[in-house]
Design a protein around this motif. Sequence first.
Motif, PDB file in Angstrom:
ATOM      1  N   SER A 291       0.857  -1.188   0.000  1.00  0.00           N
ATOM      2  CA  SER A 291       0.000   0.000   0.000  1.00  0.00           C
ATOM      3  C   SER A 291       0.890   1.233   0.000  1.00  0.00           C
ATOM      4  CB  SER A 291      -0.936  -0.001   1.220  1.00  0.00           C
ATOM      5  OG  SER A 291      -0.197   0.261   2.390  1.00  0.00           O
ATOM      6  N   SER A 292       0.287   2.363  -0.060  1.00  0.00           N
ATOM      7  CA  SER A 292       1.032   3.625  -0.058  1.00  0.00           C
ATOM      8  C   SER A 292       1.158   4.195   1.343  1.00  0.00           C
ATOM      9  CB  SER A 292       0.318   4.645  -0.965  1.00  0.00           C
ATOM     10  OG  SER A 292      -1.007   4.878  -0.495  1.00  0.00           O
ATOM     11  N   ASP A 293       0.728   3.435   2.347  1.00  0.00           N
ATOM     12  CA  ASP A 293       0.835   3.940   3.718  1.00  0.00           C
ATOM     13  C   ASP A 293       2.289   3.928   4.190  1.00  0.00           C
ATOM     14  OD1 ASP A 293      -1.877   4.080   3.647  1.00  0.00           O
ATOM     15  OD2 ASP A 293      -2.202   2.212   4.793  1.00  0.00           O
ATOM     16  N   TYR A 294       2.656   4.941   4.919  1.00  0.00           N
ATOM     17  CA  TYR A 294       4.005   4.989   5.497  1.00  0.00           C
ATOM     18  C   TYR A 294       3.972   5.940   6.685  1.00  0.00           C
ATOM     19  CZ  TYR A 294       4.651   9.599   3.379  1.00  0.00           C
ATOM     20  OH  TYR A 294       4.519  10.912   3.048  1.00  0.00           O
ATOM     21  N   SER A 295       5.027   5.843   7.476  1.00  0.00           N
ATOM     22  CA  SER A 295       5.187   6.777   8.600  1.00  0.00           C
ATOM     23  C   SER A 295       6.667   7.114   8.745  1.00  0.00           C
ATOM     24  CB  SER A 295       4.665   6.149   9.900  1.00  0.00           C
ATOM     25  OG  SER A 295       5.421   4.998  10.250  1.00  0.00           O
ATOM     26  N   ARG A 296       6.924   8.375   9.008  1.00  0.00           N
ATOM     27  CA  ARG A 296       8.284   8.854   9.213  1.00  0.00           C
ATOM     28  C   ARG A 296       8.284   9.768  10.434  1.00  0.00           C
ATOM     29  NH1 ARG A 296       9.613  10.759   2.990  1.00  0.00           N
ATOM     30  NH2 ARG A 296       9.511   8.664   2.033  1.00  0.00           N
ATOM     31  N   GLY A 297       9.376   9.691  11.177  1.00  0.00           N
ATOM     32  CA  GLY A 297       9.430  10.560  12.350  1.00  0.00           C
ATOM     33  C   GLY A 297      10.688  10.313  13.156  1.00  0.00           C
ATOM     34  N   GLY A 298      10.921  11.168  14.092  1.00  0.00           N
ATOM     35  CA  GLY A 298      12.106  11.044  14.929  1.00  0.00           C
ATOM     36  C   GLY A 298      11.856  11.666  16.279  1.00  0.00           C
ATOM     37  N   SER A 299      12.891  11.589  17.119  1.00  0.00           N
ATOM     38  CA  SER A 299      12.776  12.161  18.454  1.00  0.00           C
ATOM     39  C   SER A 299      14.157  12.589  18.944  1.00  0.00           C
ATOM     40  CB  SER A 299      12.175  11.149  19.442  1.00  0.00           C
ATOM     41  OG  SER A 299      13.052  10.053  19.631  1.00  0.00           O
ATOM     42  N   VAL A 300      14.174  13.590  19.792  1.00  0.00           N
ATOM     43  CA  VAL A 300      15.394  14.066  20.433  1.00  0.00           C
ATOM     44  C   VAL A 300      15.086  14.219  21.913  1.00  0.00           C
ATOM     45  CG1 VAL A 300      17.093  15.903  20.596  1.00  0.00           C
ATOM     46  CG2 VAL A 300      16.164  15.279  18.357  1.00  0.00           C
ATOM     47  N   SER A 301      15.984  13.681  22.757  1.00  0.00           N
ATOM     48  CA  SER A 301      15.726  13.771  24.193  1.00  0.00           C
ATOM     49  C   SER A 301      17.023  14.022  24.945  1.00  0.00           C
ATOM     50  CB  SER A 301      15.070  12.479  24.702  1.00  0.00           C
ATOM     51  OG  SER A 301      15.953  11.381  24.562  1.00  0.00           O
ATOM     52  N   LEU A 302      16.867  14.667  26.069  1.00  0.00           N
ATOM     53  CA  LEU A 302      17.984  14.889  26.989  1.00  0.00           C
ATOM     54  C   LEU A 302      17.646  14.139  28.265  1.00  0.00           C
ATOM     55  CD1 LEU A 302      20.684  16.458  27.257  1.00  0.00           C
ATOM     56  CD2 LEU A 302      19.387  18.273  28.383  1.00  0.00           C
TER      57      LEU A 302
END
Length: 468
Positions: A291-302
Amino acid sequence: MIATVKRRIAAGIAVLIVAGSPMVSAAESLGDALADAYRNSGLLEQNRALLRAADEDVATTLSQLRPILNWTASLSRNFGTNRTNLGSSGISRNEVSLGLSAELLIYDGGESQLAMEAAKETVLATRQTLVSIEQQVLLEAVNAFMNVRRDSETVALRQNNLRLITRELRAAEDRFEVGEVTRTDVALAEARLAGARAELAVAQGNLMQSREQYAAAVGREPGSLTPPPRLPTLANSLDEAKAVAVRTHPEIRSVQHQVSAAELNVARNEATMSPTVKLRGSYGLTEQTNSSDYSRGGSVSLDLTQPIYQGGRISALVRKAMAQRDAQRANLHVAGLSVRQQVGNAWANLLSSRAQIEASQRQVQAAQIAFEGVREEATLGARTTLDVLNAEQELLNARSNLISAQSGQIVAAYSVLSTMGLLTADHLNLNVEQYDPLEYYNQVKTAPTSMSRQGRQLDKLLKRLGKE
């Protein structure tokens, strides 16, 4: 009968002389033997490798202060059945996930930095251990060299003694034939000849063992060994020798670095009670192949963490580090006393060998005069064959004692040099390419990766070290 005995004696002497004669080869000095021992020592190679392993501990601890990057990838298939009020439907999809994560230590109370400093002190201690091994290898080569020379001279002395007794036997037989002596004198000479042959066999066996010792210590068979030209330069007094040893002996210097490493480890374990601050980041991508479904993302933490209670583990580690530090401090005191004692013992052996040489030289001179006098008196009938044999034995013992004392003086002198911490290829100015412990350390102390330019240079260095 007498002619048959003479032929057997002559044949026996010929066999013994041939068996005891060393192979003719190029003359070599003590310096040559020491240089070859330095080049060929497997023990040195083993400890050089151990030093390089300690160098890598510095790189390992340094890496903890640098960013840590990881990537992940996964391919999954999800399947099943989904049932609702409207009915049921099948689930079937494929997913591909890619991710990248990063972590950077910002603060840990100095624990990682202290660990790196402790690793550096361990490297310095290991370098001094390598110097101790070098001294051990070179002193063993000195012992082997002088043992071969001593036993070679002893064999020659025994061969000469055999020839002298043979002549005395012939003289006794001739005098017996004309009635000047009894059969007892001939028997005494025959018994002394048999004993001389036995002593020569023992001396030849000792020489064979010394040659094996030489081959093990130097890495090759001995050739024609020349006398050492002179004794090594030593301290002017026992107190001066001890003062030098306390400053330069590798055993003391090694323990000093071990004390420093232990003190750093105490501070390192105390630092584990401090807060730890880490910067973390991640980025990921997940796509469905059907399918054309997708997910992208990130995170930054201290992230900030600090231990509150771990069952007393941290306190126990701190106390353990303190106990280890105290043990190393006590070991430093013990090492100092041991080195001073070693210097004193070696110095006493040197003085003893000098006195033995002087006494043995006077003994040889007196025994030589006595032997010549007794032999002359025997030709006039004033002395017996036994008197001549005893005088000859006294001279033989005196010369043997002198050979052992001269050999012992050389070994004692180099032992003093070793206890002072100066029996090294550098101090002796040996004709060898000396191993440089800094060459490898400087290549790895910055923890290079195999893909970097420095890493490729390190690979070349490792190949060269592996061929040596």
